[in-house]
Scaffold this motif. Structure first.
Motif, PDB file in Angstrom:
ATOM      1  N   ASN A   1     -21.161  47.405  -5.507  1.00  0.00           N
ATOM      2  CA  ASN A   1     -20.292  46.253  -5.245  1.00  0.00           C
ATOM      3  C   ASN A   1     -20.988  45.049  -5.847  1.00  0.00           C
ATOM      4  OD1 ASN A   1     -18.275  47.616  -3.622  1.00  0.00           O
ATOM      5  ND2 ASN A   1     -19.880  47.798  -2.070  1.00  0.00           N
ATOM      6  N   MET A   2     -20.420  44.525  -6.889  1.00  0.00           N
ATOM      7  CA  MET A   2     -21.105  43.433  -7.559  1.00  0.00           C
ATOM      8  C   MET A   2     -20.300  42.162  -7.518  1.00  0.00           C
ATOM      9  SD  MET A   2     -22.948  43.430 -11.222  1.00  0.00           S
ATOM     10  CE  MET A   2     -21.860  42.703 -12.398  1.00  0.00           C
ATOM     11  N   GLU A   3     -20.954  41.127  -7.018  1.00  0.00           N
ATOM     12  CA  GLU A   3     -20.305  39.831  -7.005  1.00  0.00           C
ATOM     13  C   GLU A   3     -21.036  38.968  -8.027  1.00  0.00           C
ATOM     14  OE1 GLU A   3     -20.235  38.018  -3.128  1.00  0.00           O
ATOM     15  OE2 GLU A   3     -19.239  36.225  -3.898  1.00  0.00           O
ATOM     16  N   ALA A   4     -20.304  38.454  -8.981  1.00  0.00           N
ATOM     17  CA  ALA A   4     -20.939  37.585  -9.974  1.00  0.00           C
ATOM     18  C   ALA A   4     -20.339  36.197  -9.823  1.00  0.00           C
ATOM     19  CB  ALA A   4     -20.706  38.115 -11.374  1.00  0.00           C
ATOM     20  N   VAL A   5     -21.215  35.239  -9.578  1.00  0.00           N
ATOM     21  CA  VAL A   5     -20.756  33.859  -9.436  1.00  0.00           C
ATOM     22  C   VAL A   5     -21.361  33.046 -10.567  1.00  0.00           C
ATOM     23  CG1 VAL A   5     -20.718  31.821  -7.950  1.00  0.00           C
ATOM     24  CG2 VAL A   5     -20.628  34.116  -6.929  1.00  0.00           C
ATOM     25  N   ILE A   6     -20.506  32.528 -11.399  1.00  0.00           N
ATOM     26  CA  ILE A   6     -20.979  31.653 -12.468  1.00  0.00           C
ATOM     27  C   ILE A   6     -20.515  30.258 -12.037  1.00  0.00           C
ATOM     28  CG2 ILE A   6     -21.031  31.237 -14.969  1.00  0.00           C
ATOM     29  CD1 ILE A   6     -21.690  34.200 -14.298  1.00  0.00           C
ATOM     30  N   GLU A   7     -21.455  29.452 -11.650  1.00  0.00           N
ATOM     31  CA  GLU A   7     -21.080  28.127 -11.141  1.00  0.00           C
ATOM     32  C   GLU A   7     -20.579  27.216 -12.268  1.00  0.00           C
ATOM     33  OE1 GLU A   7     -24.033  28.304  -7.225  1.00  0.00           O
ATOM     34  OE2 GLU A   7     -24.436  26.794  -8.760  1.00  0.00           O
ATOM     35  N   ASP A   8     -20.343  25.951 -11.973  1.00  0.00           N
ATOM     36  CA  ASP A   8     -19.787  25.043 -12.986  1.00  0.00           C
ATOM     37  C   ASP A   8     -20.783  24.788 -14.128  1.00  0.00           C
ATOM     38  OD1 ASP A   8     -17.633  24.930 -11.333  1.00  0.00           O
ATOM     39  OD2 ASP A   8     -18.049  22.913 -10.548  1.00  0.00           O
ATOM     40  N   ASN A   9     -20.240  24.545 -15.303  1.00  0.00           N
ATOM     41  CA  ASN A   9     -21.059  24.215 -16.483  1.00  0.00           C
ATOM     42  C   ASN A   9     -22.195  25.225 -16.682  1.00  0.00           C
ATOM     43  OD1 ASN A   9     -19.622  21.683 -16.868  1.00  0.00           O
ATOM     44  ND2 ASN A   9     -20.687  21.055 -15.003  1.00  0.00           N
TER      45      ASN A   9
ATOM     46  N   TYR B   1     -16.075  44.877  -8.775  1.00  0.00           N
ATOM     47  CA  TYR B   1     -16.578  43.591  -9.239  1.00  0.00           C
ATOM     48  C   TYR B   1     -15.738  42.472  -8.636  1.00  0.00           C
ATOM     49  CZ  TYR B   1     -18.666  46.212 -13.140  1.00  0.00           C
ATOM     50  OH  TYR B   1     -19.369  47.090 -13.914  1.00  0.00           O
ATOM     51  N   LYS B   2     -16.440  41.447  -8.190  1.00  0.00           N
ATOM     52  CA  LYS B   2     -15.747  40.209  -7.833  1.00  0.00           C
ATOM     53  C   LYS B   2     -16.360  39.132  -8.717  1.00  0.00           C
ATOM     54  CE  LYS B   2     -13.618  40.902  -3.473  1.00  0.00           C
ATOM     55  NZ  LYS B   2     -13.615  42.347  -3.586  1.00  0.00           N
ATOM     56  N   ILE B   3     -15.559  38.571  -9.571  1.00  0.00           N
ATOM     57  CA  ILE B   3     -16.088  37.617 -10.532  1.00  0.00           C
ATOM     58  C   ILE B   3     -15.502  36.233 -10.234  1.00  0.00           C
ATOM     59  CG2 ILE B   3     -16.315  37.104 -13.021  1.00  0.00           C
ATOM     60  CD1 ILE B   3     -17.230  39.923 -12.698  1.00  0.00           C
ATOM     61  N   HIS B   4     -16.364  35.265 -10.049  1.00  0.00           N
ATOM     62  CA  HIS B   4     -15.876  33.888  -9.861  1.00  0.00           C
ATOM     63  C   HIS B   4     -16.516  33.023 -10.926  1.00  0.00           C
ATOM     64  CE1 HIS B   4     -14.765  35.245  -5.844  1.00  0.00           C
ATOM     65  NE2 HIS B   4     -15.977  35.744  -5.755  1.00  0.00           N
ATOM     66  N   ILE B   5     -15.704  32.473 -11.759  1.00  0.00           N
ATOM     67  CA  ILE B   5     -16.256  31.615 -12.811  1.00  0.00           C
ATOM     68  C   ILE B   5     -15.764  30.194 -12.540  1.00  0.00           C
ATOM     69  CG2 ILE B   5     -16.416  31.219 -15.314  1.00  0.00           C
ATOM     70  CD1 ILE B   5     -15.759  34.206 -15.674  1.00  0.00           C
ATOM     71  N   GLY B   6     -16.710  29.279 -12.432  1.00  0.00           N
ATOM     72  CA  GLY B   6     -16.375  27.877 -12.126  1.00  0.00           C
ATOM     73  C   GLY B   6     -15.736  27.170 -13.305  1.00  0.00           C
TER      74      GLY B   6
ATOM     75  N   GLU C   1     -11.854  42.137  -9.798  1.00  0.00           N
ATOM     76  CA  GLU C   1     -10.993  41.038  -9.377  1.00  0.00           C
ATOM     77  C   GLU C   1     -11.709  39.776  -9.785  1.00  0.00           C
ATOM     78  OE1 GLU C   1      -9.367  42.808  -5.212  1.00  0.00           O
ATOM     79  OE2 GLU C   1     -10.170  40.763  -5.212  1.00  0.00           O
ATOM     80  N   GLY C   2     -10.985  38.833 -10.306  1.00  0.00           N
ATOM     81  CA  GLY C   2     -11.730  37.656 -10.708  1.00  0.00           C
ATOM     82  C   GLY C   2     -10.875  36.427 -10.854  1.00  0.00           C
ATOM     83  N   SER C   3     -11.577  35.308 -10.979  1.00  0.00           N
ATOM     84  CA  SER C   3     -10.870  34.079 -11.295  1.00  0.00           C
ATOM     85  C   SER C   3     -11.680  33.303 -12.319  1.00  0.00           C
ATOM     86  CB  SER C   3     -10.635  33.250 -10.039  1.00  0.00           C
ATOM     87  OG  SER C   3     -11.857  32.822  -9.530  1.00  0.00           O
ATOM     88  N   VAL C   4     -10.968  32.803 -13.299  1.00  0.00           N
ATOM     89  CA  VAL C   4     -11.592  32.068 -14.387  1.00  0.00           C
ATOM     90  C   VAL C   4     -11.221  30.607 -14.193  1.00  0.00           C
ATOM     91  CG1 VAL C   4     -11.752  31.838 -16.896  1.00  0.00           C
ATOM     92  CG2 VAL C   4     -11.280  34.089 -15.871  1.00  0.00           C
TER      93      VAL C   4
END
Ligand SMILES: Nc1ncnc2c1ncn2[C@@H]1O[C@H](COP(=O)(O)OP(=O)(O)O)[C@@H](O)[C@H]1O
Ligand SMILES: [Mg+2]
Lengths: 316, 251
Positions: free
Chosen positions: A93-101, A124-129, A155-158
């Motif tokens: 279960n991988m959560e990847a958080v790419i914060e802002d900038n 995968y849970k991908i959150h891209i700021g 699942e993700g949000s760009v």
């Protein structure tokens, strides 16, 4: 016990190399990395601005990866997942958080060199700021027996003005059973690119369900799938892009090559709820173009060699 | 004459229509021979029969290359004997670079050979080597890559099907030069064209009409006939041309 771990690490590295990876990456302090065999974390390297938090579970590992705001990771992160024995289950279960900038590229090799009966699930849970990027490439290397069930769900949000590129490649060894799912939301001026490249043989089955939801103005999505099937392999590819916002632009591009008695299906779905959005699609299923083969044959290649060149190019 | 290629009584029927009829031709080794004719004369079909494409197995006749009967040989076997074809409308290949494409057939696969071939068709190697041979290339660029690939192969017999079509006027000069370079390199060229200007760089020309060679000789004479007399025929009735030809012969 210690030697056993070393042997396991060695086996993982061997498979990693076979799948095209460069083992030196795991020794380079500048290259962020993680190695997970079954439910054991065999190696981990963090770099400035990147946090890797693995938690072993019964059947795998939960990992959270965070790229801190304002950080662009210089070298692509190297990930190696796998199961060395013939049988086993691995749930990541991988959560990847790419914060802002912020931004990172990552290449993940999933290796099952001896697979006879292995289930590999990746959630995968991908959150891209905002103003960020994440390019993720997953390369699979399976043995020749076809005993792997691979289930990667994303699942993700760009975020606004950000980019997410995900490439899934499985062309070495047998596929076994593959079930890919993507469901990604794209915000204002965000961009999503999904690429799947699969070569299925024997009795392999492939199911790819990709969905891009263009929720923000001027968001973009490209879904490109290339599936080559031979023998009795089967595939179904469902590619969906929904345009919910003005000036959203999407394109679905699916090509499936069928040989022998393989069967393929492609279902491109394009939906538009905003009249200023525009989504297009192209899908082609068929045997290898005979003119392409004849062209290569006219340069001296045999038919088998020509097929390899055409298929190799398609999956590149 | 030392013929590298001889075609005897060749016939090809497609969808019930005889596209190539009792066709005979003899091509001299190391020469550049032009086959000229209007659209639909059967020129590309002839190229396909010579190359051995699956849908173009002759219904009658024999093809000899280097004195060997190659009528039953596959495309690959013919290519390995030294025959190749620069296609009129070349195929596109996803994921294949220009460099890969040229190297596939090249005898010497070194980078310098690939670059040299590209320069000969006015494609800057630094720009084109890593381009993909897919729909991102323009028609003219693709044609030039095709010619470069055939050149790098150093074939014994290069069949060039309308090598100048789709190529811009500036590059056409380069293409004409390339055709001459084939000869210098020791290749025999079968130059297929509907343009008299292109045919005129050959050593010999053959006029093809409705699947047959109806005249052959010095390129200037053949193209003059093609320009001035051929129109009368309007590609409908061979007999009209035959009559004209017979008159010529009587004279
Ligand atoms: N597969 C085919 N089936 C039926 N007719 C064909 C086929 N291929 C070519 N033809 C016809 O044969 C004639 C010669 O075609 P082609 O060899 O392409 O001529 P050219 O290259 O001289 O323009 C044309 O009338 C064309 O329409
Ligand atoms: Mg033609």
């Amino acid at each position: 016990m210690a030697t056993k771990i070393i042997d396991e690490y060695q086996a993982m590295m061997e498979a990693y190399e076979k799948s095209g990876g460069n083992v030196g990456e795991f020794e380079n302090p500048n290259v962020p990395s993680i190695v997970i065999s079954g439910n054991k974390v065999l190696g981990k390297n963090e770099v400035k601005g990147l946090i890797i938090e693995p938690t072993p579970t019964k059947d795998g590992v939960d990992v959270k990866i965070t790229v801190k705001s304002g950080t662009k990771i210089l070298y692509p992160m190297a990930l190696c997942f796998g199961v060395i024995p013939k049988e086993g289950v691995q749930i990541i279960n991988m959560e990847a958080v790419i914060e802002d900038n912020a931004g990172m590229n990552a290449i993940s090799h999933c290796v099952f060199p001896n697979a006879e009966h292995i289930v590999h699930k990746m959630n995968y849970k991908i959150h891209i700021g905002k103003n960020s990027f994440f390019r993720y490439q997953e390369i699979h290397f399976h043995g020749e027996k076809g005993g792997v069930e691979v289930v990667p769900y994303t699942e993700g949000s760009v975020g606004e003005n950000s980019l997410f590129v995900s490439t899934f490649t499985l062309k070495e060894g047998r596929v076994g059973k593959l079930d890919i799912k993507y469901d990604v939301d794209v915000m204002k001026k965000g961009k999503l690119e999904l690429y799947s490249k699969v070569w299925a043989k024997g009795k392999d089955t492939v199911r790819i369900e990709e969905k891009g939801n263009l929720r923000g103005e001027e968001s973009k999505a490209l879904i490109k799938s290339r599936v080559v099937l031979q023998d009795e392999a089967r595939s179904k590819v469902y590619s969906t892009v929904n345009g919910y916002a003005p000036y959203a632009r999407g394109h679905v591009d699916c090509t499936e090559i069928v040989q022998d008695s393989a069967v393929a299906e492609a279902v491109p779905v394009v939906g538009v709820t905003n009249h200023l959005a525009k989504i297009t699609h192209e899908a082609a299923i068929g045997s290898i173009d005979s003119k392409e083969l004849e062209t290569l044959e006219s340069r001296g290649l045999s038919e088998e060699e020509a097929i390899k060149v055409v298929v190799g190019g398609l999956l590149k | 004459m030392d013929a590298i290629l001889e075609v005897k009584n060749l016939s090809l029927i497609k969808s019930g229509k005889e596209i190539i009829k009792d066709f005979n031709i003899s091509i001299e080794r190391y020469s550049t021979s032009a086959v000229i004719g209007i659209n639909g004369a059967g020129k590309s079909s002839l190229a396909y029969v010579l190359m051995g494409l699956k849908g173009y197995k002759p219904d009658k006749g024999r093809i000899y290359f280097d004195g060997k009967d190659i009528t039953e040989l596959s495309i690959t076997e013919r290519a390995q004997l030294g025959i190749t074809l620069a296609w009129q409308t070349p195929s596109l290949f996803e994921g294949l670079t220009v460099k890969d494409y040229i190297q596939i057939g090249a005898k010497d696969k070194s980078l310098s050979i690939v670059k040299d071939a590209l320069e000969r068709v006015a494609l800057d190697p630094s720009v084109y080597l890593h381009r993909i041979v897919d729909k991102s290339l323009s028609g003219g660029e693709r044609k030039k890559v095709e010619l470069a690939a055939v050149f790098a192969m150093h074939p014994k017999l290069a069949i060039l099907d309308e090598p100048d079509s789709g190529v811009d006027t500036i590059s056409v000069e380069k293409v004409m030069q390339l055709i001459k370079d084939f000869k210098k390199m020791g290749s025999t060229v079968l130059l297929i064209t509907h343009r008299d200007r292109v045919a005129e760089i050959a050593d010999k020309a053959f006029l093809m009409c409705a699947g047959q060679i109806i005249q052959q000789g010095a390129p200037k004479d053949v193209t003059a006939f093609f320009k001035n007399e051929c129109t009368e025929c309007n590609h409908k009735g061979m007999p009209v041309i035959k009559k004209e030809l017979m008159k010529e012969e009587v004279k």
